[in-house]
Design an enzyme around this catalytic site. Sequence first.
Site, PDB file in Angstrom:
ATOM      1  N   HIS A  47      -1.071   5.963   8.467  1.00  0.00           N
ATOM      2  CA  HIS A  47      -0.956   4.693   7.731  1.00  0.00           C
ATOM      3  C   HIS A  47      -0.526   4.973   6.286  1.00  0.00           C
ATOM      4  CE1 HIS A  47      -2.362   0.538   6.582  1.00  0.00           C
ATOM      5  NE2 HIS A  47      -1.812   0.318   7.761  1.00  0.00           N
TER       6      HIS A  47
ATOM      7  N   SER B 141       0.806  -1.223   0.000  1.00  0.00           N
ATOM      8  CA  SER B 141       0.000   0.000   0.000  1.00  0.00           C
ATOM      9  C   SER B 141       0.837   1.270   0.000  1.00  0.00           C
ATOM     10  CB  SER B 141      -0.920   0.029   1.221  1.00  0.00           C
ATOM     11  OG  SER B 141      -1.860  -1.001   1.126  1.00  0.00           O
TER      12      SER B 141
ATOM     13  N   HIS C 132      -4.446  -2.015  -4.571  1.00  0.00           N
ATOM     14  CA  HIS C 132      -4.071  -3.356  -5.021  1.00  0.00           C
ATOM     15  C   HIS C 132      -5.241  -4.284  -4.720  1.00  0.00           C
ATOM     16  CE1 HIS C 132      -3.754  -4.363  -0.819  1.00  0.00           C
ATOM     17  NE2 HIS C 132      -3.004  -3.298  -0.644  1.00  0.00           N
TER      18      HIS C 132
ATOM     19  N   GLU D 117      -9.405   7.678  25.858  1.00  0.00           N
ATOM     20  CA  GLU D 117     -10.591   6.812  25.801  1.00  0.00           C
ATOM     21  C   GLU D 117     -10.369   5.472  26.518  1.00  0.00           C
ATOM     22  OE1 GLU D 117     -11.827   6.205  21.763  1.00  0.00           O
ATOM     23  OE2 GLU D 117     -13.652   5.128  22.298  1.00  0.00           O
TER      24      GLU D 117
ATOM     25  N   PHE E 153     -10.013   9.290  16.370  1.00  0.00           N
ATOM     26  CA  PHE E 153     -11.072   8.639  17.127  1.00  0.00           C
ATOM     27  C   PHE E 153     -10.667   7.331  17.781  1.00  0.00           C
ATOM     28  CE2 PHE E 153     -12.834  11.355  13.832  1.00  0.00           C
ATOM     29  CZ  PHE E 153     -13.581  12.223  14.604  1.00  0.00           C
TER      30      PHE E 153
END
Length: 519
Positions: free
Chosen positions: A170, A109, A378, A234, A289
């Site tokens: 990412h 990626s 991909h 969180e 988040f």
Amino acid sequence: MKALFILLLVQLCSASLVPEREKDPEYWRRQAQETLQNALRLQRLNQNVAKNLILFLGDGMGVSTVTAARILKGQLQHGQGEESLLEMDKFPFVALAKTYNTNAQVPDSAGTATAYLCGVKANEGTLGVSAGVTRDHCNTTKGQEVTSILRWAKEAGKAVGIVTTTRVTHATPSAAYAHSANRDWYSDGEMPPDALEGGCKDIARQLVENIPEIEVILGGGRKYMYPKNVSDVEYPHEEKHRGTRLDGRNLVQAWQEAKPHGKVAEYVWHRRGLLALNLSRVDFLLGLFEPGDMIYELDRNNETDPSLSEMVSVAIRMLQKNPRGFFLLVEGGRIDHGHHEGKAKQALHEAVELDRAIGLATRLTSTQDTLSVVTADHSHVFTFGGYTPRGNPIFGLAPMQSDVDRKPFTSILYGNGPGYKIVAGERENVSAVDFAHADYQAQSAVPLRQETHGGEDVAVFARGPMAHLLHGVHEQNYIPHAMAYAACIGSNRGHCNTAARPATPPLLPFLGLLLILLC
Ligand SMILES: [Zn+2]
């Protein structure tokens, strides 16, 4: 005799599977004629300048995933499925992209993101750098940086945004703003000492420093923004969610402080916080988040985490405030993760949610001034087959048993992955397991802890100004060149100020003629 009876039964059953209207040849002729009329209308090309650009990226969304997601979407709406239309199916122009990396037949990626965002093919595992950079080798990076269409849009005065269901550092989102010899250098805590000593910067820091005026950043990835051992807002008691930074910096604060004086920069980490914002009063928005990637759509907590569609809705409304238009990258990033885990149901529900976001964006924009492109980085070794009858549940069984091991099999299978299962020396009998479960791992031919990417081409769907430039089998790095041309941004702008592409009908010749007539 028994076999004959079964055959008769199958034929009887499949006859009743055919919708009544489809038995009438006129139905198919009418449908084809409508399609033909639509195709003829497309001969008049939309050559407007694209004010806005939206790139939707389904990570790992190969063609088999698109088709299966279409059937799932139709079945969720109580149809048989095959006949239904995804939002992306409605895009008039479709091309294929060749996805290989400069050093890999089956790509990853990061190398692919460099191609479809920066317009240059690169090595697997590297981000925003040319193929002169070797993965992990920090010292090969300098001078090899390549810039993305997000930066070209920013330099042209447009608003820019990134929305993803993965961590915002990412592979896909980071190729929009970072340059790194390794896609995994999320924070300095993930970097080896020689890379730090060599002066390479972690990706989270680059998010805050490289292009400081990205108007919208929404996704996951809180932990890379905070100092090591700082507990998460969180999940305060979970050690694995704590901050990872070695440099002791709070990058959320740094992000806020880097904004020009008088501008409002809002940080949110909760769905309610996001939806409560008065967007007309927000200049910059950062929403993180989850500590890492966001949670799968099927498992999402609707109290705390927004859906991809909700994030896209907020992003578009924010970006539309800029009169010069915008560039938005939207990633359905966890289709890929579902497949890697062999969990086809998770992957396909992620794809359906990405499609929902595409539909929403279509309703918020106009094809007259917005070029939208949907593609994948991909494919995966994901397949479905087995002569299933019309309307077969997409997660269901093929209508026969294997004539070799005499066991049933699901239509969905993987070439490799964690679903490989041998019980007492034989392939597992799937009728004994809950193969419709969200976390069921479909069977694979070869055992691997992680299922792999696939190497075939991916589809590129396009709609809006200059969408017809995406029309054949292209190298993947062509995509941002075509998009930039359409928007008159980046290096290729020679055509923008000539009469070749009038945005409105030319008025001057008409006025001249009028003057001559009057005189
Ligand atoms: Zn992957």
